[in-house]
Design an enzyme around this catalytic site. Structure first.
Site, PDB file in Angstrom:
ATOM      1  CG  ASN A 149       5.916 -29.034 -28.618  1.00 13.23           C
ATOM      2  OD1 ASN A 149       4.889 -29.403 -28.070  1.00 13.23           O
ATOM      3  ND2 ASN A 149       6.991 -29.789 -28.685  1.00 13.23           N
ATOM      4  CB  CYS A 205       9.514 -29.352 -31.285  1.00 15.74           C
ATOM      5  SG  CYS A 205       9.973 -29.130 -29.569  1.00 15.74           S
ATOM      6  CD  GLU A 220      14.895 -39.035 -30.849  1.00 12.67           C
ATOM      7  OE1 GLU A 220      14.583 -39.187 -32.046  1.00 12.67           O
ATOM      8  OE2 GLU A 220      14.281 -38.275 -30.083  1.00 12.67           O
TER       9      GLU A 220
END
Length: 165
Positions: free
Chosen positions: A126, A134, A161
């Site tokens: 990526n 990712c 997160e």
């Protein structure tokens, strides 16, 4: 045209690259790599794409859901590009396993199986870290495995997160 900018993040300097209109790379600085940017690239921090990317990253690092992605132009094999599209669909604050992605790709292609390792290789290539998330791909049973930026960064991003791993 290859142009670049730098973004000082809590995880170290990020190198942003663009073709002038879309983001093509977002890489963690690697002090062992003296060739992070191609020799034809030049620093041009005032491009709109870099402003959009900085706003997105500022929101992300404040712990907010950053919203709409800046324009991206990702170059890879058709398989890699499809994996990167699937990564972009992983919601903020969620994870999926390499095996889940492999099963989804196999179903799309009417195949019995696709190797989770092949998916892992595409995830590892990526070119746009964090924005193409990712870091939200985990091993079986939620284990932290592989991350080009290092497992400490992956864990930090997932914790940012709201995920406890």
């Amino acid at each position: 045209m290859n142009v670049n900018d730098l973004y000082p993040s809590p995880l170290g300097m990020l190198h942003l690259m663009s073709d002038g209109t879309a983001l093509t790379h977002l890489l963690f600085e690697d002090p062992t790599d003296n060739e992070c940017f191609p020799p034809t690239s030049r620093l041009q921090p005032h491009l709109p794409i870099f402003s959009q990317t900085r706003i997105w990253l500022d929101r992300y690092f404040r712990g907010e859901c950053p919203g709409v992605l800046p324009p991206l132009r990702l170059h890879g094999t058709p398989f890699q590009c499809r994996v990167w599209q699937l990564l972009q669909a992983i919601p903020y604050g969620s994870t999926v396993s390499y095996g889940e992605l492999a099963r989804q790709l196999a179903a799309e292609r009417n195949m019995k199986t696709i190797s989770a390792q092949a998916v892992g290789q595409a995830v590892g290539r990526n070119p746009v870290a964090i924005i193409v998330p990712c870091h939200r791909v985990v091993g079986a049973h939620g284990s932290l495995t592989g991350y080009a930026g290092g497992l400490e960064r992956k864990q930090w991003l997932l914790q940012r997160e709201g995920l406890c791993l």
